[in-house]
Design a protein around this motif. Sequence first.
Motif: not given
Length: 88
Positions: A40-56, A60-65
């Motif tokens: 569960a800890f590994g999945l949680m960390i992976s999930f937050f890393l994916i969300l951080t990458y999506i935000e990045f 990068k795509a220039g989407l508005s806040r």
Amino acid sequence: MKNERNSAKMFYLAIGIIGPVLIAVVFLRMQMMFDNQPGAFGLMISFFLILTYIEFLEKKAGLSRKYRWTRAMGSMVLLTCLTIYIYL
């Protein structure tokens, strides 16, 4: 033409909300069934890393806040509702 672009944006906004929420719901369901703390800890960390990458990528795509916050808030509300439904 503008209406088509707007509806395409809304479609991808919905996909952006539903995708991470489904991953989180599966994670919650797995946690309830197997009660595997290290997994569960590994999945949680992976999930937050994916969300951080999506935000990045969204920045990068220039989407508005406004678009990014709408997606984030929609995801949180949907995840909260599904979590309450699963646990009750």
